[in-house]
Design a protein around this motif. Structure first.
Motif, mmCIF file in Angstrom:
data_model
loop_
_atom_site.group_PDB
_atom_site.id
_atom_site.type_symbol
_atom_site.label_atom_id
_atom_site.label_comp_id
_atom_site.label_asym_id
_atom_site.label_seq_id
_atom_site.Cartn_x
_atom_site.Cartn_y
_atom_site.Cartn_z
ATOM 1 N N ARG A 132 30.440 35.228 47.354
ATOM 2 C CA ARG A 132 30.795 36.603 47.011
ATOM 3 C C ARG A 132 31.123 36.677 45.529
ATOM 4 N N GLN A 133 30.883 37.842 44.964
ATOM 5 C CA GLN A 133 31.261 38.126 43.585
ATOM 6 C C GLN A 133 32.370 39.170 43.628
ATOM 7 N N VAL A 134 33.358 38.986 42.785
ATOM 8 C CA VAL A 134 34.527 39.862 42.802
ATOM 9 C C VAL A 134 34.637 40.599 41.468
ATOM 10 N N CYS A 135 34.959 41.884 41.542
ATOM 11 C CA CYS A 135 35.109 42.683 40.322
ATOM 12 C C CYS A 135 36.366 43.542 40.413
ATOM 13 N N VAL A 136 36.800 44.047 39.278
ATOM 14 C CA VAL A 136 37.891 45.019 39.255
ATOM 15 C C VAL A 136 37.256 46.371 38.949
ATOM 16 N N VAL A 137 37.604 47.400 39.731
ATOM 17 C CA VAL A 137 37.026 48.727 39.541
ATOM 18 C C VAL A 137 38.122 49.749 39.250
ATOM 19 N N HIS A 138 37.735 50.792 38.518
ATOM 20 C CA HIS A 138 38.630 51.923 38.264
ATOM 21 C C HIS A 138 37.762 53.139 37.976
#
Length: 296
Positions: free
Chosen positions: A264-270
């Protein structure tokens, strides 16, 4: 009309039930009802009607909703700009994250952040990628750590890391002594302990479907500690992210999957730079800096 009336109406339009809308705003149902009625009197039109299933927007409500949402978005953006004048992070930041990230990534980040910015109150919410993205898009969360890429094109995303999954086994399992990575095909007949909707389980479903089978699920849970304890009790196996596989409490060290096919790839979103307060930006920077220290 004032901001509280607009927020009451948009919350009711989103939830379509007085109970849930009142809870989301942290007000009583009678207060919510009074705010909406006051707005209707000012507009001279009925915006919502009660129905057996909950609440239905009238034609006037449907037409007024986008205007109310734009007005609130403008207010929120103005608040952000004013807060940036001080430059000092303060206030409240709401962040959502996948359960494994809440358990294994956020604790040191939150502890360090609180020590640096004691005037900022953090609220952390666990959830799945879809639900967390929706909450960010609606402004209910400021940031979220979710799977990359995000499904919503409206959100800004920063990729943080990529991690593979490993096979978690009970003690005395036939594969427990394996010195080599395990192929998913060898797990087709194994009973699984799962958190529904995870990447590992979706990949296992694909492998089983290729031979006309479905994975055997011994237990579904939404709790990480339950997964670990059930596996160690001998109930079944599971595919867990490397973050969880690194937990020193495993009695049998989780084994790599051959070919690195489960990851899995993890990101921070806003929602966008215009919605980032000084506190939210500082937290995003702290998360990004910590992510660089994770070695996968």
């Amino acid at each position: 009309m004032d901001e509280s009336e607009l927020r009451a109406f948009t919350a009711l339009a989103r939830e379509l039930r007085f109970t849930r809308a009142a809870k989301s705003l942290n007000v009583s149902q009678p207060t919510l009802s009074r705010l909406v009625q006051r707005l209707e009197r000012q507009l001279g039109a009925k915006l919502v009607v009660r129905a057996p299933q909950g609440v239905v927007l009238t034609d006037a409500g449907e037409r007024f909703l986008p205007h109310a949402e734009r007005a609130l978005a403008s207010i929120d953006s103005g608040v952000v700009e004013v807060s940036e004048l001080s430059g000092e992070p303060r206030g409240e930041v709401k962040i959502g994250a996948l359960p494994t990230i809440v358990a294994y990534v956020l604790p040191p980040v939150v502890a360090g952040f609180h020590k640096t910015y004691p005037a900022v109150k953090l609220i952390v919410l666990e959830g799945g990628t879809g639900g967390l993205e929706a909450k960010v898009a609606r402004g209910e969360l400021d940031l979220a750590l979710v799977q990359y890429p995000p499904k919503s094109e409206e959100l800004s995303a920063l990729l943080l890391w990529r991690e593979e999954h490993r096979l978690a086994l009970p003690p005395h399992h036939r594969l427990a002594g394996s010195k080599k990575p395990i192929a998913l095909q060898s797990l087709i007949d194994e009973p699984f302990v799962v958190i529904p909707g995870t990447i590992g389980m979706r990949k296992m479903e694909e492998v089983c479907a290729a031979v006309g089978k479905r994975p055997s699920v011994a237990l579904e849970t939404d709790n990480l500690e339950s997964v670990r304890r059930m596996i160690e009790a001998g109930l079944g196996v599971s595919l867990v992210p490397e973050l969880m596989a690194r937990d020193k409490r495993w009695r049998v060290e989780p084994i790599p999957i051959s070919g690195g096919v489960v990851f899995r790839q993890v990101c921070v979103v806003h929602r966008g730079a215009g919605y980032l307060t000084a506190a939210t930006r500082a937290l995003r920077n702290a998360i990004t800096a910590h992510a660089k220290t994770l070695k996968f």
